[in-house]
Design an enzyme around this catalytic site. Structure first.
Site, mmCIF file in Angstrom:
data_model
loop_
_atom_site.group_PDB
_atom_site.id
_atom_site.type_symbol
_atom_site.label_atom_id
_atom_site.label_comp_id
_atom_site.label_asym_id
_atom_site.label_seq_id
_atom_site.Cartn_x
_atom_site.Cartn_y
_atom_site.Cartn_z
ATOM 1 N N GLU B 66 41.331 40.669 40.132
ATOM 2 C CA GLU B 66 40.850 41.427 41.300
ATOM 3 C C GLU B 66 41.457 40.905 42.594
ATOM 4 O O GLU B 66 41.818 41.673 43.475
ATOM 5 C CB GLU B 66 39.315 41.373 41.379
ATOM 6 C CG GLU B 66 38.601 42.320 40.426
ATOM 7 C CD GLU B 66 38.518 41.792 38.992
ATOM 8 O OE1 GLU B 66 38.924 40.637 38.751
ATOM 9 O OE2 GLU B 66 38.065 42.548 38.119
ATOM 10 N N HIS B 135 26.584 40.293 36.179
ATOM 11 C CA HIS B 135 27.246 41.598 36.175
ATOM 12 C C HIS B 135 26.365 42.705 36.749
ATOM 13 O O HIS B 135 26.588 43.877 36.494
ATOM 14 C CB HIS B 135 27.670 41.970 34.744
ATOM 15 C CG HIS B 135 28.848 41.188 34.259
ATOM 16 N ND1 HIS B 135 29.586 41.558 33.152
ATOM 17 C CD2 HIS B 135 29.430 40.063 34.740
ATOM 18 C CE1 HIS B 135 30.555 40.684 32.959
ATOM 19 N NE2 HIS B 135 30.488 39.769 33.919
#
Lengths: 427, 332
Positions: B66, B135
């Site tokens: 990312e 998450h």
């Protein structure tokens, strides 16, 4: 910013107060601590002092006027504050075209104190709505947490007001009928001038006596228990003690002995030093004896209850000094709130007027009151012989929620032991 | 006009895809990159068919990195392109914090106006369903704190498309927060092109007793709660803020001035959150109109639990909202 001086809450039970006398007038300079006014509360007359330095801009209520606690009664301008810049009632007036109307309006504004809260909690929107509708928040009961006044409470008052107004408007004819059958409104035709009926406005004290005693009599299940006491030993001892004390200026009254007897008996019977608390009984730690003091006519009559604190811990001499000081002060200049607060039991003595027997109404939150008659010389039976002796009758009024009949009898028995064996009062 | 109002019901994910595809057709500078956006059609099938239509130069599969691909996209934006960065989950954006928070929102300022950063970061935000603590991030409170960015958080398919098109056309970095739980929900999306202006809240339900302010997925809980409360005679007005930056506080103020009570429902944690910001502004602007303090409903102040029952209890669910509204309106 101008400072509003509001009617202070000077006692726990005070809801309204009357300005008896203003010590200042508009335009006067005042300093912190200066006396602004004499305020008559439900029981006492007290001085209202200024907390701030400044100039009295407006006096908002007249002498003799009664207002709710928290209502603004005067307005101070802080030092160096320009009176024209402050949003004072007068400041709005010059805008009007007609001077006369302007003055009148200014006076009206001055006489209508701004809505006040009396220190209650109010939600912001409730406060705004009350202002919009000119409602006095101090007269509204809050239903929110901690008694917070919320929107719903204000809306209910507005609805109720509208309903009342509608009812008054819609029933103009029935009011005549009511007037004809209401005797209070129709005094009997007087036959001579001195037989004229007259009404007299209730004093603050008379209002509070009326309110509290009705509450007491209506909410407390009263009952009475009486007993007669042989007073000869006590009268003899009193005589002997007073002769010994004559040089000191102290003169023990029969009542002083009774205060000590009741206090010692209360220490042995805690239910007599208790209050009913709804879902509990509150047993008080200190034994404070309330002493009913009638006030002279020239001070407006009525009565107050002076509080003799920790009476079970005090000697006869101390009790005597305190009670005569409090009685004198009550009659001459009035008692402070402190001097009247926290009594846990009350003695009402009409013996000095020759009354033999009477009953009293409990002084909440007490659970009992002792009504004491005179110690009277009469024929009595002692050891099977008819002799002349002193006897005194006393009647307890009791709250049956706290004290049962047998408990009352036990208390009177203890009281009798103290009264008839007064040597025990000296230790 | 009959064409304009014709009912066409599609999934939230397809509305997102339509927004991207339409903008890519009219603006050659727009491209999409992210993990599995191309050959796999997107981890959540949002970019379905886009590789076929636009080819691998504009629909780009990236490594699992990312920080790297976000930084690359920011560089592209500075040089005049208009990238859309898909995060499989906003939870994964945390490793790209430096480029997305420290570079993108500050670029215009730090370059003295020489470089803008017209970029969209989008992906799933919030608890998806037993994805556990690491998450299940709700990043709105954390990221909305940063000046220089915009943040949109759509509740239904119509808003998803209209807001995403506006995001792509915006010259500033836009953080676009979707919800995995909403992707398969269906809603009316017209054939005709439309956009939704940022900073325009939507009244999702009108009411008189209490204003409920929320964003994104919790709107669903708010609507549920309002149904329940209606049975008790409490009428709720639900405001969908739609964008957090800019914030349409005016619409919220107007509603609170009407109802005099306010509950803010925010799926992020309570401390220093979007909810606390809105509560603060409502207290400031509606002080004299409030009958009670502004109540807040958040996810509980703990890491997101994995267990199903605990996760449900942790969320700002309708039960908590009902309790808050009852308390705010003194109906307890």
């Amino acid at each position: 910013m101008p400072i509003d001086i509001t009617m202070p809450r000077l006692s726990d039970t005070m809801e309204m107060g009357t300005v008896l006398h203003w010590h200042v007038k508009e335009g006067d300079e005042v300093s912190s601590g200066d006396v602004l006014a004499d305020i008559e509360t439900d029981k006492a007359t007290m001085e209202l002092q200024s907390f701030d330095d400044g100039v009295v801009q407006n006096i908002l209520i007249a002498e003799g006027e009664q207002v709710s606690v928290g209502t603004a009664i005067a307005r101070l301008l802080e030092e160096d504050e320009d009176p024209n810049s402050a949003p004072a009632p007068e400041a709005a007036a010059p805008e009007k075209a007609e001077p006369q109307a302007a003055v009148e309006e200014a006076q009206q504004v001055a006489q209508t104190p701004p809505p006040s809260t009396g220190g209650a909690r109010v939600s912001p929107v409730a406060r705004r709505l009350a202002e919009d509708h000119g409602l006095d928040l101090s007269a509204i009961q809050g239903s929110g947490p901690s008694g917070r006044i919320i929107k719903r409470d204000i809306l209910q008052v507005i609805d109720a007001t509208q309903e009342t107004e509608a009812a008054v408007v819609s029933a103009p004819q029935s009011s005549n009928v009511v007037a004809n059958v209401t005797p209070v409104q129709q005094p009997l035709a007087p036959t001579s001038p001195w037989q004229q009926d007259r009404t007299e406005k209730l004093s603050n004290m008379r209002q509070i006596i009326a309110k509290r005693l009705v509450e007491s009599k209506q909410s407390i299940p009263h009952y009475q228990v009486s007993m007669t006491f042989d007073m000869d030993p006590l009268m003899d001892m009193r005589k002997a003690l007073n002769e010994q004390l004559s040089a000191t200026g102290i003169k023990l009254s029969v009542n002083d002995f009774l205060v000590r007897c009741c206090a010692l008996a209360m220490a042995e019977h805690p239910a007599f030093n208790a209050s009913f608390g709804g879902d509990c009984i509150l047993y008080h730690g200190p034994v404070n004896i309330g002493m009913a003091v009638a006030l002279p006519e020239e001070r407006g009559g009525g009565l107050v209850v002076a509080s003799l604190r920790n009476a079970d811990q005090k000697s006869l001499r101390t009790i005597s000094q305190e009670s005569s000081y409090l009685a004198k002060k009550a009659r001459e200049s009035g008692l402070t709130v402190e001097e009247m607060a926290d009594a846990t039991f009350t003695i009402s003595n009409l013996g000095m007027f020759g009354v033999e027997h009477f009953t009293a109404i409990i002084n909440p939150p007490n659970s009992a009151i002792l009504a004491v008659g005179a110690a009277i010389e009469k024929p009595v039976v002692r050891d099977g012989e008819l002799v002349v002796g002193h006897e005194m009758s006393a009647t307890l009024s009791l709250d049956h929620r706290v004290i049962d009949g047998a408990m009352a009898a036990q208390y009177l028995k203890t009281l009798k032991e103290y009264i008839e064996n007064p040597a025990s009062l000296l230790v | 006009m009959t064409v304009a109002t014709k009912e066409r019901v599609i999934e939230f994910r397809d509305a997102l895809q339509e927004a991207m595809s339409e903008e890519m057709r009219v603006d050659k500078r727009v491209f999409l990159l992210g993990e599995e956006v191309a050959q796999y059609n997107g981890a959540y099938k949002v970019s379905k068919g886009m590789l076929d239509e636009f080819g691998p130069r504009r629909i780009i599969d990236t490594p699992i990195s990312e920080s790297g691909f976000s930084g690359m996209a920011i560089g592209a934006a500075m040089r005049g392109l208009r990238p859309i960065v898909e995060f499989m989950s906003w939870s994964f954006s945390l490793v790209a914090a430096d480029p997305i928070l420290n570079n993108a929102p500050k670029m215009l300022y730090m370059s003295g106006g020489q470089f803008g950063c017209p970029i969209v970061f989008r992906g799933n935000d919030g608890a998806g369903g037993q994805l556990a603590s690491t998450h299940s991030w709700c990043v709105e409170s954390l990221y909305a704190n940063v000046p220089g960015l915009k943040m949109a958080i759509p509740y239904d398919a119509y808003d998803a498309k209209g807001l995403l098109k506006t995001a792509i056309r915006d010259d500033n970095p836009v953080f676009f927060l979707e919800s995995e739980r909403l992707l398969s929900t269906k809603g009316h999306v017209p054939e005709e092109e439309y956009t939704i202006e940022f900073g325009k809240a939507l009244v999702r339900r009108e009411g008189t007793d209490c204003t409920i302010i929320s964003f994104g997925r919790p709107i669903h809980f708010c609507l549920e709660a309002a149904e329940e409360l209606a049975k008790e005679g409490i009428s709720c007005e639900i405001i969908d803020g739609r964008t957090i930056r800019p914030l349409d506080i005016e619409t919220m103020i107007a509603s609170v001035k009407k109802t005099n009570a306010c509950v803010v429902v925010d799926q992020s944690w309570p401390f220093a959150s979007v909810g606390s910001e809105i509560a603060s502004q409502i207290h400031r602007y509606c002080f004299d109109d409030l009958d009670n303090h502004v109540h807040r409903v958040h996810s509980d102040d703990v890491p997101t639990p994995y267990a199903y029952n605990l996760e449900q209890a942790y969320l700002p669910n309708s039960h908590k909202i009902c309790e808050a509204v009852r308390s705010a309106t003194y109906n307890i």
